[in-house]
Design an enzyme around this catalytic site. Structure first.
Site, PDB file in Angstrom:
ATOM      1  N   ARG A  66     -23.752 -12.022  -6.249  1.00 55.91           N
ATOM      2  CA  ARG A  66     -25.015 -13.149  -6.067  1.00 55.91           C
ATOM      3  C   ARG A  66     -26.134 -12.601  -5.884  1.00 55.91           C
ATOM      4  NH1 ARG A  66     -21.863 -17.427  -2.415  1.00 55.91           N
ATOM      5  NH2 ARG A  66     -21.433 -15.527  -1.416  1.00 55.91           N
ATOM      6  N   LYS A  95      -7.579  -3.296  -0.337  1.00 53.26           N
ATOM      7  CA  LYS A  95      -6.508  -3.999   0.852  1.00 53.26           C
ATOM      8  C   LYS A  95      -7.424  -4.634   1.522  1.00 53.26           C
ATOM      9  CE  LYS A  95      -6.682  -1.289   4.561  1.00 53.26           C
ATOM     10  NZ  LYS A  95      -8.092  -1.186   4.878  1.00 53.26           N
ATOM     11  N   HIS A 126      -6.694   3.894  -0.119  1.00 51.70           N
ATOM     12  CA  HIS A 126      -7.660   5.065  -0.264  1.00 51.70           C
ATOM     13  C   HIS A 126      -7.002   6.292   0.276  1.00 51.70           C
ATOM     14  CE1 HIS A 126      -9.523   4.425   3.710  1.00 51.70           C
ATOM     15  NE2 HIS A 126      -9.902   5.781   3.400  1.00 51.70           N
ATOM     16  N   LYS A 131      -6.337  11.086  -1.066  1.00 51.15           N
ATOM     17  CA  LYS A 131      -6.849  12.058  -0.282  1.00 51.15           C
ATOM     18  C   LYS A 131      -5.980  13.457  -0.742  1.00 51.15           C
ATOM     19  CE  LYS A 131      -8.470   9.600   3.688  1.00 51.15           C
ATOM     20  NZ  LYS A 131      -9.867   9.803   4.179  1.00 51.15           N
ATOM     21  N   GLU A 150      -9.850   7.308  14.995  1.00 53.79           N
ATOM     22  CA  GLU A 150     -11.237   7.557  14.558  1.00 53.79           C
ATOM     23  C   GLU A 150     -11.982   7.360  15.746  1.00 53.79           C
ATOM     24  OE1 GLU A 150     -12.125   5.040  10.804  1.00 53.79           O
ATOM     25  OE2 GLU A 150     -10.471   3.840  11.952  1.00 53.79           O
ATOM     26  N   ASP A 165      -5.204  -3.670   9.263  1.00 52.36           N
ATOM     27  CA  ASP A 165      -6.049  -2.699   8.598  1.00 52.36           C
ATOM     28  C   ASP A 165      -5.477  -1.241   8.675  1.00 52.36           C
ATOM     29  OD1 ASP A 165      -8.661  -2.217   7.983  1.00 52.36           O
ATOM     30  OD2 ASP A 165      -9.057  -1.071   9.744  1.00 52.36           O
ATOM     31  N   HIS A 223      -1.825   2.169   5.364  1.00 59.98           N
ATOM     32  CA  HIS A 223      -2.170   3.832   5.518  1.00 59.98           C
ATOM     33  C   HIS A 223      -0.861   4.417   6.199  1.00 59.98           C
ATOM     34  CE1 HIS A 223      -6.093   2.808   4.010  1.00 59.98           C
ATOM     35  NE2 HIS A 223      -6.593   2.698   5.211  1.00 59.98           N
ATOM     36  N   LYS A 230      -9.467   2.918  16.931  1.00 60.16           N
ATOM     37  CA  LYS A 230     -10.932   3.095  16.797  1.00 60.16           C
ATOM     38  C   LYS A 230     -11.349   3.351  18.415  1.00 60.16           C
ATOM     39  CE  LYS A 230     -11.677   0.411  12.767  1.00 60.16           C
ATOM     40  NZ  LYS A 230     -11.913   1.402  11.669  1.00 60.16           N
TER      41      LYS A 230
HETATM   42  C1  BG6 Z   1     -10.121   1.889   5.873  1.00 61.47           C
HETATM   43  C2  BG6 Z   1     -10.215   0.734   7.114  1.00 61.47           C
HETATM   44  O1  BG6 Z   1      -8.914   1.571   5.110  1.00 61.47           O
HETATM   45  O2  BG6 Z   1      -9.705   3.041   6.437  1.00 61.47           O
HETATM   46  C3  BG6 Z   1     -11.226   1.288   7.934  1.00 61.47           C
HETATM   47  O3  BG6 Z   1     -10.174  -0.560   6.940  1.00 61.47           O
HETATM   48  C4  BG6 Z   1     -11.127   2.560   8.417  1.00 61.47           C
HETATM   49  O4  BG6 Z   1     -11.230   0.485   9.459  1.00 61.47           O
HETATM   50  C5  BG6 Z   1     -10.956   3.606   7.281  1.00 61.47           C
HETATM   51  O5  BG6 Z   1     -12.237   3.112   9.446  1.00 61.47           O
HETATM   52  C6  BG6 Z   1     -10.568   5.165   7.767  1.00 61.47           C
HETATM   53  O6  BG6 Z   1     -10.572   5.757   6.483  1.00 61.47           O
HETATM   54  P1  BG6 Z   1     -11.070   7.342   6.451  1.00 61.47           P
HETATM   55  O7  BG6 Z   1     -11.052   7.821   5.171  1.00 61.47           O
HETATM   56  O8  BG6 Z   1     -12.428   7.321   7.178  1.00 61.47           O
HETATM   57  O9  BG6 Z   1     -10.053   8.025   7.595  1.00 61.47           O
END
Ligand code: BG6
Length: 517
Positions: A66, A175, A205, A209, A243, A262, A267, A367
């Site tokens: 938008r 996701k 994602h 990797k 993280e 999440d 993952h 996190k």
């Molecule tokens: C995402 C999560 O799928 O993966 C995020 O939604 C997370 O919260 C991220 O920070 C981590 O990805 P990577 O590639 O930085 O380990």
């Protein structure tokens, strides 16, 4: 112009055809193009593909949202971010070339009347760039908008190929795919009413990797590991995704999800499947995904009564990361001050099959932890006869294999070696492999690989609907427990630590401990 047929997937290529397959020209239509994901991940990854000559000549991006940009303001906004994200790897001359592929169309796909001006823009761009009608839609939207957006694509007349615009139609969905099992099923129903499963590409994602793709190569391209990869030799497995960052600007959306939805549902469980699955009979998308599904279906479901024992949650309080003070989760932007959302989750699963019976898999993610590391650690059983147990240097450690997914991409194996000297003294030493040393470069961005695969129609690295559903089935007992009492199993941990102490109990009650990252 001839109507393009579906391109071959990598697995269908004749032997010796080489690994690089160029996709047909297509138009990537990104909904939610003014958002963070487009700027920080999608466009920098596409730029990398462009520089590596992996995009077809006519390939173009049409950003839709938008925000009232035009092509030129859209390009400048993306350039600024790409410069920042890519740092010294940013090459201005290639960017100028790449920017000619970027277009923008303001408007709302959620408009119930459809989006006729979008259809006209798509048609004219396809003509201009000689794209034979191939359209790849990317939903970079809030999850509640997925189903309405898919309906909007259909209402705009863009979801099915026709005479005027032949070619493929595919949709990429970010996701989370749903909020729980029931919600995921409803979403699948809405999406499949417009796009059949083979045209749906759900992004996780992590699967893009290099180090994650290497899990199957490591296991099944080598003869020496697989014979040990079972309950006879392995004591337990730990999968960690730690993280050091907080929730940043995502406070609002993150607070509605939490670490279990999440990271664990997708993952972490995907990694569990790759570590535990049987060898697929071929590398075709469905053979690989059938094996993953089989493994996830063998994970023992946690009973509602057992859920409290098998999972621990946490939320970060204020603390220090590398000496710098950081606020608590509840003080982050757009997070309610009394939030009971978890920023850390640890869970224990067992797999009921011949290979893994009795071997616990411990999964954790959080996190604002002390450091950033994603790894799979395979802890082997001790040697059966402990000849060197009482040596001058004390107890021995068992063998450990660590597949480090990031940031120090590599693999190491710990074993005992005699330390030089007159006494018998066994010390742990390491055999190490580093991607950077072996291949001379850092791995390419995960999103680039996945976008390329979606353009090629290769779904191997994309979770199928049944895999997503079984993953929700594994999470549902925990979610139900927390819905009943939102503060349950939630413990606080200071930022910079390695999660709540209660997560240690998950292992210590079985005589084990988390690896110190
Ligand atoms: C995402 C999560 O799928 O993966 C995020 O939604 C997370 O919260 C991220 O920070 C981590 O990805 P990577 O590639 O930085 O380990």
């Amino acid at each position: 112009m001839a109507v393009p047929t579906e391109p071959a997937t990598r697995a269908e290529l004749p032997a010796g055809a080489g690994a690089v397959v160029l996709p047909e020209p297509c138009l990537l239509v990104i909904f939610g193009a003014s958002g963070d994901l487009t700027r920080r991940k999608l466009v920098p990854s596409l730029f990398t593909l462009h520089r590596e000559n992996l995009l077809a000549g006519g390939f173009a991006v049409l950003g839709v949202s938008r925000t009232p940009y035009d092509d030129s303001t859209f390009r400048s906004m993306l350039e600024e971010v790409a410069r920042r994200e890519l740092g010294p790897a940013f090459d201005p001359a290639s960017w100028t070339e790449f920017a000619d592929r970027l277009f923008y169309h303001p408007g709302d796909i959620l408009d119930s009347d459809g989006f006729p001006s979008l259809r006209d823009r798509v048609r004219s761009l396809c003509e201009e760039r000689r794209i034979p009608g191939n359209l790849l839609f990317y939903l970079s939207l809030a999850p509640k908008h997925y189903a309405p957006a898919v309906r909007g694509i259909a209402a705009s007349g863009l979801s099915a190929p026709g005479e005027a615009m032949p070619g493929f139609r595919r949709v990429v969905i970010e996701k989370p795919f749903g909020n729980d099992l029931a919600d995921a099923r409803a979403l699948s129903g809405d999406v499949s009413a417009v796009f059949p499963e083979e045209r749906v590409f759900r992004i996780d994602h992590y699967l893009g990797k290099e180090t994650v793709q290497n899990l199957l190569v490591f296991r099944f391209a080598n003869g020496i590991f697989e014979p040990l990869w079972n309950r006879n030799y392995i004591d337990h497995v730990q999968i960690t995704m730690a993280e050091d960052i907080g929730v940043g600007t995502r406070g609002e959306s993150y607070d509605g999800a939490g670490a279990a939805r999440d990271m664990l549902q997708n993952h972490l469980l995907q990694l569990l499947a790759l570590v535990g699955m049987e060898p697929p009979i071929s590398l075709s998308a469905d053979d690989v995904r059938d094996e993953k599904l089989k493994l996830l279906r063998s994970v023992e479901p946690v009973s509602p009564e057992g859920a409290g024992e098998a999972c621990v949650r946490g939320q970060y309080t204020a603390g220090k990361i590398r000496g710098e003070a950081v606020p608590s989760y509840r003080e982050e932007k757009n997070v309610p001050p009394g939030s009971l959302t978890e920023t850390y989750v640890a869970a224990r699963f067992t797999i009921d099959n011949w290979r893994w019976a009795g071997v616990p898999f411990y999964l954790r993610s959080g996190k604002r932890l002390g450091s950033r590391v994603s790894e799979v650690a395979i802890q082997f059983r001790p040697a059966p006869y402990r000849l060197f147990e009482e040596t001058a240097c004390g107890p021995m450690e068992s063998n450990l294999l660590v597949l480090n997914l990031q940031p120090d991409e590599g693999i190491y194996l710990r074993f005992g070696a005699k330390s030089p000297g007159p006494a018998i003294c066994v010390r742990p030493v390491q055999l190490r492999f580093s991607y950077e040393q072996a291949f001379g470069s850092k791995s390419p961005p995960a999103y680039g690989r996945l976008l390329l695969d979606a353009m090629l129609g290769d779904a191997t690295l994309f979770p199928r609907e049944d895999i997503v559903e079984v993953s929700w089935t594994l999470l549902d007992p925990f979610l139900a427990r927390w819905r009943e009492n939102p503060g349950r199993d939630l413990y606080f941990y200071p930022a910079g630590s390695f999660g709540p102490r209660e997560a240690d109990t998950l292992l210590s009650k079985e005589g084990r401990a988390w690896r110190a990252p």
